[in-house]
Design an enzyme around this catalytic site. Structure first.
Site, mmCIF file in Angstrom:
data_model
loop_
_atom_site.group_PDB
_atom_site.id
_atom_site.type_symbol
_atom_site.label_atom_id
_atom_site.label_comp_id
_atom_site.label_asym_id
_atom_site.label_seq_id
_atom_site.Cartn_x
_atom_site.Cartn_y
_atom_site.Cartn_z
ATOM 1 N N ASP A 19 46.789 32.095 39.968
ATOM 2 C CA ASP A 19 46.429 33.496 40.163
ATOM 3 C C ASP A 19 45.428 33.759 39.051
ATOM 4 O OD1 ASP A 19 46.225 36.297 39.796
ATOM 5 O OD2 ASP A 19 47.977 36.528 41.063
ATOM 6 N N HIS A 20 44.161 33.824 39.382
ATOM 7 C CA HIS A 20 43.182 33.782 38.287
ATOM 8 C C HIS A 20 43.283 35.003 37.381
ATOM 9 C CE1 HIS A 20 40.633 36.330 40.854
ATOM 10 N NE2 HIS A 20 39.921 36.592 39.782
ATOM 11 N N HIS A 43 47.425 39.534 42.481
ATOM 12 C CA HIS A 43 46.884 40.072 41.226
ATOM 13 C C HIS A 43 47.545 41.380 40.795
ATOM 14 C CE1 HIS A 43 44.073 37.022 42.231
ATOM 15 N NE2 HIS A 43 43.236 37.757 42.936
HETATM 16 C C1 BG6 Z 1 40.001 37.294 44.556
HETATM 17 C C2 BG6 Z 1 39.876 37.966 45.892
HETATM 18 O O1 BG6 Z 1 41.276 36.711 44.422
HETATM 19 O O2 BG6 Z 1 39.809 38.243 43.534
HETATM 20 C C3 BG6 Z 1 38.537 38.642 46.028
HETATM 21 O O3 BG6 Z 1 40.036 37.025 46.931
HETATM 22 C C4 BG6 Z 1 38.267 39.545 44.850
HETATM 23 O O4 BG6 Z 1 38.452 39.379 47.236
HETATM 24 C C5 BG6 Z 1 38.530 38.832 43.535
HETATM 25 O O5 BG6 Z 1 36.913 39.941 44.926
HETATM 26 C C6 BG6 Z 1 38.443 39.786 42.363
HETATM 27 O O6 BG6 Z 1 38.501 39.058 41.164
HETATM 28 P P1 BG6 Z 1 37.796 39.572 39.843
HETATM 29 O O7 BG6 Z 1 38.143 38.544 38.815
HETATM 30 O O8 BG6 Z 1 36.336 39.666 40.119
HETATM 31 O O9 BG6 Z 1 38.399 40.926 39.540
#
Ligand code: BG6
Length: 489
Positions: A180-181, A243
C-alpha cells in the site's frame, strides 16, 4: 547500511508502474550506495528484448522520472545489474527458463540464494504467477524468498481470500509483502512518531478531547487512461479500501508495546475490528458517492467522467467517496472519523485534520462573535509537515481573538519516494509498512456492503462539477453533526 544480496525478479517489467516508480526507486537505492554488488535486477514481460535493449528502456524511464541529473558513472554501475528474460506468466516453461538464468547469475555473483519477486502486472495474473513460481522451482531456493505484490489485492473479500489461498500454496504469510504505497509515505510513517513521541498529544488523543477527525485525499487528475481498471474499481476500492483505511488505522491505533512489526500491525488490526460496519441499508446514511461532470480546472474546460475514453455511457462508477466512520472502542466511542477522496477536485492534497473539542465555556470571541476550535493538521502531500491552529489575541484590540498557525514543514526533496522506502524495507525483510492478510480481509469486509449498496443503487449517485470539492451531499454529511470540511491547501 547496505542491503542484503539477492536477485530481484520483476514481473511486468515493461509496465507503467515499473517505469514511473520502480526503476527510479531502484536507481536511487543504487545511487545512495545501498545496493551491494550481489544485487541483480532481472526484468521479465511478454515483449522480446535483448539485455541491452531492455537497459535502454530503463535508461529512458530514469531520464523521464528521476528528478536529478543522472551521471554516466551512476548509470553504468546501475546498468550492469540489469538483465531481461522474455516470458509469459501462463507458461511454466518460461519460468523454468528464468530459473535457469537466475541460477547462472547466482553462480557469477554471490547473491546468497536470496530471491525477491515483484508482481507488478494486471491483478488477474497474480495467482497464476505465484503458482508457476512454485511449479517451476523458481521459488525454491537455499536463501530467503519474498514476494511483493501490488494492489489491488482482490476485488472483494471473497476474491481476496481466494487470491490469498493461492499465494499461500507457494509462500508463507511472512514472505508476502502486500503494497500500500501510502504506507511508504514519509508523513504517513510520521503519524506514529508525532503521536507516540510527543507527550503533549498523548493525554488529548481520545474522545474526551477530540471532536472529530477528517482525512482528505483529493486529486486533480481525472480517470486518465485507466478506465478499464477504474470502471470496475471506482474510488471506494481504489482509495478507501486501502489508503484511506490505512490512514484511519495509523491515526486511531493504540501505542504498540514496542516498535516491532507484529506489535504495530496487531494494533492497526484492532482498529479495523472496532470499525463499525454498515449493513447495505445503512450505507446511504453514512456514505456519499459522487461522479464528476464537465467543469473548469485551472481555467481549462475538462470533460465529465462519462465523456472519458473507455467509460460506459451510463456508468455509475463513483469518482468520489465521503464517509462517516465510527471506531467503537473506549478511546474513540462517539468520535466521527470523516474521510473523503475524489478525482478532479480543486487541489492535489492529502491531509489529516484533528479537531479538538470546544472550550467548556467561551470567554473570548473573534470578530464574528465566535471562537474557532484548535486543529492539528498533519500534511502528507504535497507539503510534508504539520500545523496547529490556536487562538490568540489580535494585537491592539480588546480581546478580539484570531486564529494563528504554528507550522512545521519539511522539504519533500529530502524524503525518499514511497516506493524507494518500501523496496528497501522488503529487501531487509521488514514488513511493518506492508499490509498483513487480516488487515486486508477486514478492510474488505467493511467495504463490501458499501460496494453492494452502490451497485444496487441503495445510496444515491451524486454529481459534482470538475474543480469542486465533491457533491453538496458531502458537505451535508459533516454538517449533520454541526461541522464543516476544513479547507485543504
Ligand atoms: C493509487 C490509485 O493507488 O493511488 C490512483 O490507484 C491514485 O487512482 C493514487 O491516483 C494516488 O496516490 P498518490 O500517492 O498520488 O496520492
Amino acid at each position: 547500511r547496505q542491503l542484503p544480496p539477492h536477485v530481484f525478479v520483476l514481473f511486468g517489467a515493461t509496465g507503467d508502474l515499473a517505469h514511473r516508480k520502480l526503476y527510479p526507486a531502484l536507481f536511487q537505492l543504487h545511487r545512495k550506495g545501498l545496493l551491494p554488488d550481489g544485487v541483480s535486477i532481472l526484468g521479465t514481460a511478454r515483449t522480446e528484448f535483448t539485455h541491452d535493449a531492455f537497459r535502454d528502456e530503463v535508461h529512458k524511464a530514469l531520464q523521464s522520472f528521476v528528478k536529478e541529473d543522472i551521471s554516466d558513472n551512476d548509470w553504468k554501475g546501475f546498468a550492469q545489474r540489469i538483465y531481461y528474460i522474455q516470458g509469459n506468466v501462463d507458461n511454466v516453461e518460461d519460468f523454468k527458463k528464468i530459473n535457469q538464468f537466475v541460477r547462472e547469475l547466482e553462480q557469477k555473483r554471490d547473491h546468497g540464494g536470496n530471491r525477491l519477486f515483484y508482481l507488478s502486472m494486471a491483478p488477474r495474473f497474480f495467482a497464476e504467477t505465484a503458482l508457476n513460481l512454485k511449479a517451476s522451482g523458481l521459488s525454491d531456493t537455499k536463501g530467503w524468498r519474498r514476494l511483493i505484490i501490488e494492489k489491488p489485492f482482490g476485488h472483494d473479500y471473497e476474491s481476496a481470500a481466494e487470491l490469498n489461498d493461492q499465494l499461500g500454496t507457494a509462500f508463507e504469510e511472512d514472505e508476502i509483502y502486500r503494497i500500500d504505497h501510502y504506507l511508504g509515505k514519509e508523513m504517513v510513517q510520521n503519524i506514529e512518531v508525532i503521536r507516540f513521541a510527543n507527550s503533549m498529544f498523548q493525554p488529548l488523543w481520545d474522545n474526551r478531547s477530540i471532536q472529530s477527525i477528517q482525512i482528505t485525499s483529493s486529486e486533480t487528475v481525472g480517470v486518465e487512461e485507466r478506465a478499464s481498471y477504474y470502471e470496475k474499481s471506482g474510488a471506494l476500492r481504489d482509495m478507501v479500501q486501502n489508503h484511506m483505511l490505512q490512514m484511519v488505522m495509523m491515526t486511531a491505533m493504540e501505542p504498540p508495546s514496542r516498535l516491532h512489526t507484529e506489535a504495530i500491525r496487531d494494533e492497526k488490526v484492532k482498529v479495523l475490528r472496532s470499525l463499525r460496519r454498515y449493513d447495505v441499508d445503512e450505507v446511504k446514511n453514512h456514505v456519499i458517492r459522487g461522479q464528476y461532470t464537465a467543469g473548469q480546472m485551472n481555467g481549462k474546460s475538462v470533460p465529465g467522467y462519462l465523456e472519458e475514453p473507455g467509460v460506459a455511457e451510463n456508468s455509475t462508477t463513483e469518482t468520489f467517496v465521503a464517509a462517516r466512520l465510527f471506531i467503537d472502542n473506549f478511546r474513540w466511542a462517539g468520535v466521527p472519523f470523516y474521510i473523503r477522496t475524489g478525482k478532479r477536485m480543486p487541489v492535489k492534497s492529502t491531509e489529516i485534520v484533528v479537531q479538538f473539542r470546544d472550550m467548556p465555556k467561551h470567554l473570548y470571541f473573534n470578530q464574528n462573535g465566535q471562537l474557532g476550535p484548535n486543529l492539528l493538521v498533519i500534511r502528507i502531500n504535497p507539503v510534508e509537515g504539520m500545523y496547529m491552529q490556536m487562538n490568540v489575541k489580535r494585537p491592539g484590540t480588546e480581546n478580539v481573538v484570531v486564529p494563528i498557525a504554528m507550522e512545521f514543514s519539511q522539504s519533500t526533496d529530502k524524503s525518499p519516494e514511497a516506493y524507494e522506502r518500501l523496496l528497501h524495507d522488503a529487501m531487509i525483510g521488514d514488513s511493518t509498512f506492508f499490509t498483513r492478510w487480516d488487515e486486508v480481509s477486514l478492510a474488505w469486509k467493511f467495504v463490501d456492503p458499501i460496494a453492494q449498496a452502490f451497485s444496487e443503487d441503495k445510496a444515491p449517485l451524486h454529481h459534482y462539477a470538475s474543480g469542486e470539492w465533491g457533491p453538496q451531499a458531502s458537505a451535508d454529511l459533516v454538517r449533520e453533526q454541526g461541522g464543516i470540511w476544513w479547507p485543504v491547501y
